[in-house]
Motif scaffolding. Structure first.
Motif, PDB file in Angstrom:
ATOM      1  N   ILE A  15      25.751  80.997  20.827  1.00  0.00           N
ATOM      2  CA  ILE A  15      25.073  80.530  19.621  1.00  0.00           C
ATOM      3  C   ILE A  15      25.150  81.655  18.603  1.00  0.00           C
ATOM      4  O   ILE A  15      24.744  82.783  18.879  1.00  0.00           O
ATOM      5  CB  ILE A  15      23.614  80.154  19.899  1.00  0.00           C
ATOM      6  CG1 ILE A  15      23.562  79.044  20.957  1.00  0.00           C
ATOM      7  CG2 ILE A  15      22.915  79.720  18.618  1.00  0.00           C
ATOM      8  CD1 ILE A  15      22.171  78.691  21.411  1.00  0.00           C
ATOM      9  N   LYS A  16      25.715  81.341  17.446  1.00  0.00           N
ATOM     10  CA  LYS A  16      25.879  82.336  16.384  1.00  0.00           C
ATOM     11  C   LYS A  16      25.019  81.931  15.196  1.00  0.00           C
ATOM     12  O   LYS A  16      25.225  80.879  14.609  1.00  0.00           O
ATOM     13  CB  LYS A  16      27.346  82.447  15.983  1.00  0.00           C
ATOM     14  CG  LYS A  16      28.197  82.916  17.141  1.00  0.00           C
ATOM     15  CD  LYS A  16      29.567  83.301  16.704  1.00  0.00           C
ATOM     16  CE  LYS A  16      30.315  83.862  17.905  1.00  0.00           C
ATOM     17  NZ  LYS A  16      31.527  84.505  17.516  1.00  0.00           N
ATOM     18  N   PHE A  17      24.073  82.781  14.885  1.00  0.00           N
ATOM     19  CA  PHE A  17      23.180  82.523  13.760  1.00  0.00           C
ATOM     20  C   PHE A  17      23.795  83.098  12.495  1.00  0.00           C
ATOM     21  O   PHE A  17      24.435  84.142  12.524  1.00  0.00           O
ATOM     22  CB  PHE A  17      21.814  83.158  14.014  1.00  0.00           C
ATOM     23  CG  PHE A  17      21.080  82.499  15.140  1.00  0.00           C
ATOM     24  CD1 PHE A  17      20.326  81.367  14.910  1.00  0.00           C
ATOM     25  CD2 PHE A  17      21.173  82.992  16.429  1.00  0.00           C
ATOM     26  CE1 PHE A  17      19.662  80.738  15.946  1.00  0.00           C
ATOM     27  CE2 PHE A  17      20.516  82.375  17.472  1.00  0.00           C
ATOM     28  CZ  PHE A  17      19.758  81.240  17.231  1.00  0.00           C
ATOM     29  N   VAL A  19      23.051  84.386   8.683  1.00  0.00           N
ATOM     30  CA  VAL A  19      22.128  84.797   7.635  1.00  0.00           C
ATOM     31  C   VAL A  19      22.971  84.943   6.379  1.00  0.00           C
ATOM     32  O   VAL A  19      23.865  85.774   6.306  1.00  0.00           O
ATOM     33  CB  VAL A  19      21.438  86.132   7.993  1.00  0.00           C
ATOM     34  CG1 VAL A  19      20.489  86.544   6.892  1.00  0.00           C
ATOM     35  CG2 VAL A  19      20.709  86.001   9.322  1.00  0.00           C
ATOM     36  N   TRP A  26      27.329  79.948   1.849  1.00  0.00           N
ATOM     37  CA  TRP A  26      27.044  79.069   2.970  1.00  0.00           C
ATOM     38  C   TRP A  26      27.921  77.818   2.899  1.00  0.00           C
ATOM     39  O   TRP A  26      28.465  77.371   3.896  1.00  0.00           O
ATOM     40  CB  TRP A  26      25.571  78.698   3.001  1.00  0.00           C
ATOM     41  CG  TRP A  26      25.236  77.681   4.054  1.00  0.00           C
ATOM     42  CD1 TRP A  26      24.697  76.468   3.859  1.00  0.00           C
ATOM     43  CD2 TRP A  26      25.428  77.798   5.469  1.00  0.00           C
ATOM     44  NE1 TRP A  26      24.541  75.810   5.061  1.00  0.00           N
ATOM     45  CE2 TRP A  26      24.989  76.608   6.066  1.00  0.00           C
ATOM     46  CE3 TRP A  26      25.948  78.796   6.286  1.00  0.00           C
ATOM     47  CZ2 TRP A  26      25.038  76.386   7.437  1.00  0.00           C
ATOM     48  CZ3 TRP A  26      25.994  78.572   7.659  1.00  0.00           C
ATOM     49  CH2 TRP A  26      25.540  77.385   8.208  1.00  0.00           C
ATOM     50  N   HIS A  52      24.579  73.484  13.171  1.00  0.00           N
ATOM     51  CA  HIS A  52      23.211  73.124  12.788  1.00  0.00           C
ATOM     52  C   HIS A  52      22.928  73.755  11.431  1.00  0.00           C
ATOM     53  O   HIS A  52      22.250  74.776  11.317  1.00  0.00           O
ATOM     54  CB  HIS A  52      22.216  73.601  13.851  1.00  0.00           C
ATOM     55  CG  HIS A  52      22.425  72.933  15.170  1.00  0.00           C
ATOM     56  ND1 HIS A  52      21.823  71.741  15.503  1.00  0.00           N
ATOM     57  CD2 HIS A  52      23.206  73.264  16.225  1.00  0.00           C
ATOM     58  CE1 HIS A  52      22.202  71.376  16.714  1.00  0.00           C
ATOM     59  NE2 HIS A  52      23.049  72.281  17.162  1.00  0.00           N
ATOM     60  N   ASP A  56      16.678  76.396  10.806  1.00  0.00           N
ATOM     61  CA  ASP A  56      16.193  77.648  10.230  1.00  0.00           C
ATOM     62  C   ASP A  56      16.091  78.687  11.336  1.00  0.00           C
ATOM     63  O   ASP A  56      15.155  78.633  12.127  1.00  0.00           O
ATOM     64  CB  ASP A  56      14.837  77.437   9.563  1.00  0.00           C
ATOM     65  CG  ASP A  56      14.373  78.674   8.797  1.00  0.00           C
ATOM     66  OD1 ASP A  56      15.215  79.545   8.516  1.00  0.00           O
ATOM     67  OD2 ASP A  56      13.178  78.762   8.506  1.00  0.00           O
ATOM     68  N   PRO A  57      17.039  79.599  11.451  1.00  0.00           N
ATOM     69  CA  PRO A  57      18.206  79.790  10.596  1.00  0.00           C
ATOM     70  C   PRO A  57      19.356  78.873  11.009  1.00  0.00           C
ATOM     71  O   PRO A  57      19.418  78.421  12.157  1.00  0.00           O
ATOM     72  CB  PRO A  57      18.574  81.252  10.839  1.00  0.00           C
ATOM     73  CG  PRO A  57      18.161  81.509  12.247  1.00  0.00           C
ATOM     74  CD  PRO A  57      16.929  80.673  12.463  1.00  0.00           C
ATOM     75  N   PRO A  58      20.282  78.626  10.081  1.00  0.00           N
ATOM     76  CA  PRO A  58      21.460  77.834  10.420  1.00  0.00           C
ATOM     77  C   PRO A  58      22.259  78.527  11.528  1.00  0.00           C
ATOM     78  O   PRO A  58      22.269  79.756  11.614  1.00  0.00           O
ATOM     79  CB  PRO A  58      22.280  77.805   9.126  1.00  0.00           C
ATOM     80  CG  PRO A  58      21.382  78.314   8.068  1.00  0.00           C
ATOM     81  CD  PRO A  58      20.311  79.103   8.712  1.00  0.00           C
ATOM     82  N   HIS A  59      22.895  77.736  12.379  1.00  0.00           N
ATOM     83  CA  HIS A  59      23.678  78.347  13.460  1.00  0.00           C
ATOM     84  C   HIS A  59      24.777  77.428  13.937  1.00  0.00           C
ATOM     85  O   HIS A  59      24.775  76.235  13.681  1.00  0.00           O
ATOM     86  CB  HIS A  59      22.768  78.757  14.621  1.00  0.00           C
ATOM     87  CG  HIS A  59      21.973  77.623  15.204  1.00  0.00           C
ATOM     88  ND1 HIS A  59      20.806  77.182  14.636  1.00  0.00           N
ATOM     89  CD2 HIS A  59      22.189  76.854  16.286  1.00  0.00           C
ATOM     90  CE1 HIS A  59      20.325  76.177  15.354  1.00  0.00           C
ATOM     91  NE2 HIS A  59      21.144  75.954  16.357  1.00  0.00           N
TER      92      HIS A  59
END
Length: 105
Positions: A15-17, A19, A26, A52, A56-59
């Motif tokens: 899973i990569k968040f 920022v 984005w 996603h 919050d946060p997008p990932h």
């Protein structure tokens, strides 16, 4: 982060968040992710499972590619034989060509 997907306790995903500093950046990244989604199954490309964007946060959720890095392998085993380098270079070139055809690179 590593996680087990729901219903698949033996599998691992990465899973990569993300920022981000701007909405524009984005949106650019989302467009790139959509192009990458079509590369699932291409040898040498880590498959994208889900995005996603509204979280919050997008990932992103991607298949986990274990096994360590090339640098780890070189530290452990030393230089690769020429034939192994040629095979590896061919696989990298094929993966890069597939990515390029999708407009990612």
């Amino acid at each position: 982060f590593l996680a087990h997907p729901k219903g698949h306790p033996d599998d691992l995903v990465a899973i990569k968040f993300f920022v981000y500093g701007s909405t524009r950046r984005w949106r650019q990244l989302q467009a790139e992710v959509q192009r990458l989604a079509g590369l699932d199954g291409v040898p040498g490309i880590v498959g994208l499972i889900d995005v996603h964007a509204d979280a919050d946060p997008p990932h992103f959720v991607m298949r986990f590619a274990g096994g360590g890095s090339l640098a780890d392998r070189l530290r452990k085993d030393g230089p690769l034989p020429a034939a192994a380098v040629a095979r590896l270079a061919g696989r990298i070139a094929a993966a890069l060509a597939a990515v390029h055809r999708r407009g990612v690179v």
